[in-house]
Design a protein around this motif. Structure first.
Motif, PDB file in Angstrom:
ATOM      1  N   THR A  84     -20.899 -57.421 -47.232  1.00 26.35           N
ATOM      2  CA  THR A  84     -20.829 -57.259 -45.783  1.00 26.35           C
ATOM      3  C   THR A  84     -20.770 -58.626 -45.121  1.00 26.35           C
ATOM      4  O   THR A  84     -21.102 -59.643 -45.734  1.00 26.35           O
ATOM      5  CB  THR A  84     -22.061 -56.507 -45.245  1.00 26.35           C
ATOM      6  N   ARG A  85     -20.352 -58.636 -43.884  1.00 26.60           N
ATOM      7  CA  ARG A  85     -20.383 -59.861 -43.095  1.00 26.60           C
ATOM      8  C   ARG A  85     -20.652 -59.483 -41.649  1.00 26.60           C
ATOM      9  O   ARG A  85     -20.444 -58.342 -41.241  1.00 26.60           O
ATOM     10  CB  ARG A  85     -19.075 -60.635 -43.207  1.00 26.60           C
ATOM     11  N   GLU A  86     -21.130 -60.442 -40.879  1.00 25.27           N
ATOM     12  CA  GLU A  86     -21.429 -60.201 -39.478  1.00 25.27           C
ATOM     13  C   GLU A  86     -20.169 -60.371 -38.636  1.00 25.27           C
ATOM     14  O   GLU A  86     -19.400 -61.312 -38.836  1.00 25.27           O
ATOM     15  CB  GLU A  86     -22.528 -61.149 -38.976  1.00 25.27           C
ATOM     16  N   ARG A  87     -19.984 -59.457 -37.719  1.00 24.90           N
ATOM     17  CA  ARG A  87     -18.819 -59.511 -36.839  1.00 24.90           C
ATOM     18  C   ARG A  87     -19.309 -59.457 -35.393  1.00 24.90           C
ATOM     19  O   ARG A  87     -20.093 -58.576 -35.033  1.00 24.90           O
ATOM     20  CB  ARG A  87     -17.871 -58.348 -37.109  1.00 24.90           C
ATOM     21  N   PRO A  88     -18.869 -60.388 -34.549  1.00 23.90           N
ATOM     22  CA  PRO A  88     -19.285 -60.353 -33.136  1.00 23.90           C
ATOM     23  C   PRO A  88     -18.663 -59.176 -32.404  1.00 23.90           C
ATOM     24  O   PRO A  88     -17.577 -58.709 -32.762  1.00 23.90           O
ATOM     25  CB  PRO A  88     -18.771 -61.689 -32.587  1.00 23.90           C
ATOM     26  N   PHE A  89     -19.375 -58.671 -31.401  1.00 23.47           N
ATOM     27  CA  PHE A  89     -18.829 -57.593 -30.586  1.00 23.47           C
ATOM     28  C   PHE A  89     -19.227 -57.796 -29.130  1.00 23.47           C
ATOM     29  O   PHE A  89     -20.180 -58.511 -28.817  1.00 23.47           O
ATOM     30  CB  PHE A  89     -19.313 -56.221 -31.067  1.00 23.47           C
ATOM     31  N   VAL A 111     -25.394 -48.105 -25.406  1.00 24.75           N
ATOM     32  CA  VAL A 111     -24.771 -49.170 -24.613  1.00 24.75           C
ATOM     33  C   VAL A 111     -25.292 -50.541 -25.033  1.00 24.75           C
ATOM     34  O   VAL A 111     -24.531 -51.511 -25.112  1.00 24.75           O
ATOM     35  CB  VAL A 111     -25.016 -48.945 -23.107  1.00 24.75           C
ATOM     36  N   ILE A 112     -26.594 -50.636 -25.334  1.00 24.43           N
ATOM     37  CA  ILE A 112     -27.200 -51.947 -25.593  1.00 24.43           C
ATOM     38  C   ILE A 112     -27.670 -52.111 -27.039  1.00 24.43           C
ATOM     39  O   ILE A 112     -28.246 -53.135 -27.392  1.00 24.43           O
ATOM     40  CB  ILE A 112     -28.388 -52.191 -24.623  1.00 24.43           C
ATOM     41  N   ASN A 113     -27.401 -51.129 -27.885  1.00 26.46           N
ATOM     42  CA  ASN A 113     -27.862 -51.176 -29.261  1.00 26.46           C
ATOM     43  C   ASN A 113     -27.286 -52.390 -29.994  1.00 26.46           C
ATOM     44  O   ASN A 113     -26.085 -52.650 -29.923  1.00 26.46           O
ATOM     45  CB  ASN A 113     -27.460 -49.886 -29.988  1.00 26.46           C
ATOM     46  N   GLU A 114     -28.152 -53.136 -30.681  1.00 21.23           N
ATOM     47  CA  GLU A 114     -27.810 -54.328 -31.465  1.00 21.23           C
ATOM     48  C   GLU A 114     -27.347 -55.504 -30.598  1.00 21.23           C
ATOM     49  O   GLU A 114     -26.868 -56.510 -31.123  1.00 21.23           O
ATOM     50  CB  GLU A 114     -26.723 -54.010 -32.504  1.00 21.23           C
ATOM     51  N   ALA A 115     -27.492 -55.413 -29.297  1.00 22.64           N
ATOM     52  CA  ALA A 115     -27.039 -56.501 -28.418  1.00 22.64           C
ATOM     53  C   ALA A 115     -28.010 -57.673 -28.479  1.00 22.64           C
ATOM     54  O   ALA A 115     -29.237 -57.489 -28.458  1.00 22.64           O
ATOM     55  CB  ALA A 115     -26.914 -55.997 -26.989  1.00 22.64           C
ATOM     56  N   ASP A 116     -27.464 -58.884 -28.550  1.00 31.07           N
ATOM     57  CA  ASP A 116     -28.266 -60.105 -28.488  1.00 31.07           C
ATOM     58  C   ASP A 116     -28.373 -60.619 -27.053  1.00 31.07           C
ATOM     59  O   ASP A 116     -29.346 -61.273 -26.699  1.00 31.07           O
ATOM     60  CB  ASP A 116     -27.656 -61.190 -29.378  1.00 31.07           C
ATOM     61  N   GLU A 117     -27.364 -60.346 -26.253  1.00 30.58           N
ATOM     62  CA  GLU A 117     -27.352 -60.751 -24.857  1.00 30.58           C
ATOM     63  C   GLU A 117     -27.000 -59.548 -23.994  1.00 30.58           C
ATOM     64  O   GLU A 117     -26.042 -58.824 -24.283  1.00 30.58           O
ATOM     65  CB  GLU A 117     -26.328 -61.862 -24.606  1.00 30.58           C
TER      66      GLU A 117
END
Length: 453
Positions: A84-89, A111-117
C-alpha cells in the motif's frame, strides 16, 4: 366578459387560494399586479449564514495493483503481496452551525473522515480552521468546533413532529458551486436499509440533494433544522428526487453525547428480530402489519430486565409508531446508554403493554483524545464510572500520551486548579489554556502532576 378577462380572473383566484393555504410563517414581501407573492427569501436570509462549506485535505492508504513481484521491493517488504501507499485527497461538503457561542458545527462523518485539515468557509467569506471534536461512523455524524466570533446558529426543531407532506428546504454546497437552496416536501419518514450495518432512521425528501450537499441543512418553513442531509439515490451521484436526511432529534442526541463524553455512548436494547410484514403478520395472526418482531432476547440485557420476551412485537418507541426492525434499531441506537425509553409491545396473547427500559451501554467506543489535546493522542478515555474525573482505559505505545507518562488506570482529576468531572470539562479547560497545563493524576493511592504543552 371576454376570454382574456376570464383567464386573468382565474389566475388571480388561483393565486389567492394558494396564498390562503400557505403556512403562517411564509413571508409575503412584495406584490405583483396588486396580488401578494409568497417568498422564502426573508427566512433564508436569517438561516443560510448558519450553513457552511467544508473543505478537507488528507491522505489515505491505497493498495498497489498489478505490481510484478520483481518490483515489490521498491514498495516496502518484498514478500508483501498487497503493498500500500499513501495518496493525498481533497474533498468538499457542508455543515451546520448549531451553537454560535461555542462554535459547534455538525456534519457527516464521511465528509471529514481521515481528514488532516478541515477548513470552514462561512457565507460572508470568512475561512476558519476547524477541530474535530468527535464522530460516529455508524450514524454518519461528526461534530466540529471553530474559534470565531459573530457566528449564526440554526434552531433545532422536534423532528418527531414531522409529517409526510410537510414542506422542506435543503441548503448546502453541491459540486462546490457555493451555497445553494432547493425545496420540496417530506416524502417519507423512518427510512432505512441503505446500509445494513448503520443506524438509520432517515427523512426522505424530494428537495434536490447532490454531491457536496452532505452535512448540509434540511429545514422547515420556520427556518428550523429538521435534518442533516446525508445520502441520495441516483445514477452517477445525481439527483432524482430521492434524498435522505438524519432527523434532528437523532442528531441532537448523538451530538450531546459527543460533547459530554467525547464519544457516542450508544444505548443497547438486547434483542434480535425482523420487521413485521403483511405476510408475516398473517402467519403470526397479528392485526397490524408494522413493527419489530422480537425473535430473541439477550440474557441479562436491558430488554430482558424490563420484561420483554421473544414473540413480542414492538410497535412504538416513546409513543411514536415504528414500521420496521431497522427503524427500531435506528431509534434505540441514537438514545444514549443509561437513558430510559418507553416501548409499546403487543404480547403473544394480543394484549398491548408498555415497558420502561433502561438502555445498557454498547461495547464499542469512538473517543477522539487528540481533539481534546494533541498530547492525549494514543490514550483511550472514558468518564470515570466509579466517581468524578476522566479514566485512562489504555495507552498505546510510542504515542504522545505514552511519552508524557500517562498509564492505563490513571484518573485525570483536574487541570491546573480546576477540578475535572468529565470529558467535556477536560476539553473546555484545555481549550482555554494556550500554554502549559498541568494534569492532576490519581494513580492508585498517589497523586501526581503531568505537564503538557
Amino acid at each position: 366578459m371576454n376570454k382574456m378577462s376570464v383567464l386573468i380572473s382565474s389566475v388571480l383566484l388561483t393565486s389567492s387560494l394558494a396564498l390562503t393555504s400557505l403556512p403562517a410563517q411564509a413571508n409575503l414581501p412584495f406584490s405583483v399586479s396588486g396580488q401578494k407573492v409568497p417568498s422564502l427569501a426573508p427566512m433564508l436570509e436569517e438561516v443560510t449564514p448558519a450553513v457552511v462549506l467544508i473543505s478537507v485535505r488528507g491522505t489515505h492508504e491505497v493498495q498497489q495493483r498489478n505490481i510484478p513481484d520483481a518490483f515489490k521491493f521498491f514498495f516496502g517488504n518484498p514478500r508483501q503481496q498487497n503493498p500500500t501507499r499513501e495518496r493525498p485527497f481533497q474533498g468538499l461538503g457542508s455543515g451546520v452551525i448549531i451553537d454560535a457561542d461555542k462554535g459547534y458545527i455538525v456534519t457527516n462523518n464521511h465528509v471529514i473522515n481521515e481528514a488532516d485539515e478541515i477548513q470552514i468557509t462561512l457565507k460572508d467569506g470568512r475561512q476558519i480552521e476547524a477541530t474535530k471534536i468527535g464522530a460516529d461512523e455508524s450514524s454518519d455524524i461528526a461534530l466540529l468546533q471553530v474559534d470565531s466570533k459573530n457566528l449564526t446558529a440554526v434552531t433545532i426543531a422536534d423532528s418527531d413532529k414531522l409529517r409526510v407532506g410537510d414542506f422542506a428546504v435543503a441548503i448546502g454546497s453541491p459540486f462546490g458551486l457555493g451555497q445553494t437552496v432547493t425545496s420540496g416536501i417530506v416524502s417519507a419518514l423512518g427510512r432505512s436499509g441503505l446500509n445494513a450495518d448503520n443506524f438509520e432512521d432517515f427523512i426522505q425528501t424530494d428537495a434536490a440533494i447532490n454531491s457536496g450537499n452532505s452535512g448540509g441543512a434540511l429545514i422547515n418553513l420556520r427556518g428550523e433544522l429538521i435534518g442533516i442531509n446525508t445520502a441520495i439515490i441516483g445514477p452517477n451521484g445525481g439527483n432524482v428526487g430521492i434524498g435522505f436526511a438524519i432527523p434532528s432529534n437523532m442528531v441532537k442526541s448523538l451530538v450531546d453525547q459527543i460533547i459530554e463524553f467525547g464519544e457516542v455512548r450508544r444505548g443497547v436494547l438486547g434483542v434480535s428480530g425482523r420487521s413485521v410484514t403483511g405476510e408475516f403478520a398473517k402467519a403470526m395472526e397479528l392485526e397490524g402489519a408494522q413493527g419489530a418482531f422480537v425473535e430473541q432476547v439477550v440474557e441479562d440485557s436491558a430488554a430482558q430486565i424490563a420484561g420483554i420476551e421473544a414473540g413480542d412485537v414492538i410497535t412504538k418507541v416513546n409513543g411514536k409508531r415504528i414500521k420496521s426492525f431497522s427503524e427500531l434499531r435506528g431509534k434505540i441506537g441514537a438514545i444514549g446508554a443509561g437513558n430510559e425509553v418507553k416501548l409499546s409491545v403487543i404480547k403473544a396473547d394480543g394484549d398491548e403493554e408498555t415497558y420502561t427500559v433502561v438502555l445498557k451501554k454498547a461495547e464499542t467506543a469512538n473517543v477522539e483524545p487528540a481533539s481534546i489535546h494533541r498530547m492525549l493522542e494514543g490514550a483511550e478515555l472514558e468518564n470515570n464510572s466509579k466517581g468524578f474525573g476522566v479514566a485512562i482505559k489504555a495507552v498505546e505505545a510510542d504515542t504522545p500520551a505514552a511519552m508524557i507518562g500517562l498509564r492505563a488506570g490513571d484518573i485525570i482529576s483536574g487541570v491546573n486548579r480546576h477540578r475535572v468531572t468529565n470529558i467535556a470539562e477536560l476539553r473546555d479547560y484545555l481549550k482555554d489554556n494556550k500554554g502549559i497545563s498541568l494534569l492532576k493524576i490519581i494513580r492508585g493511592n498517589t497523586n501526581l502532576f503531568i505537564r503538557i504543552r
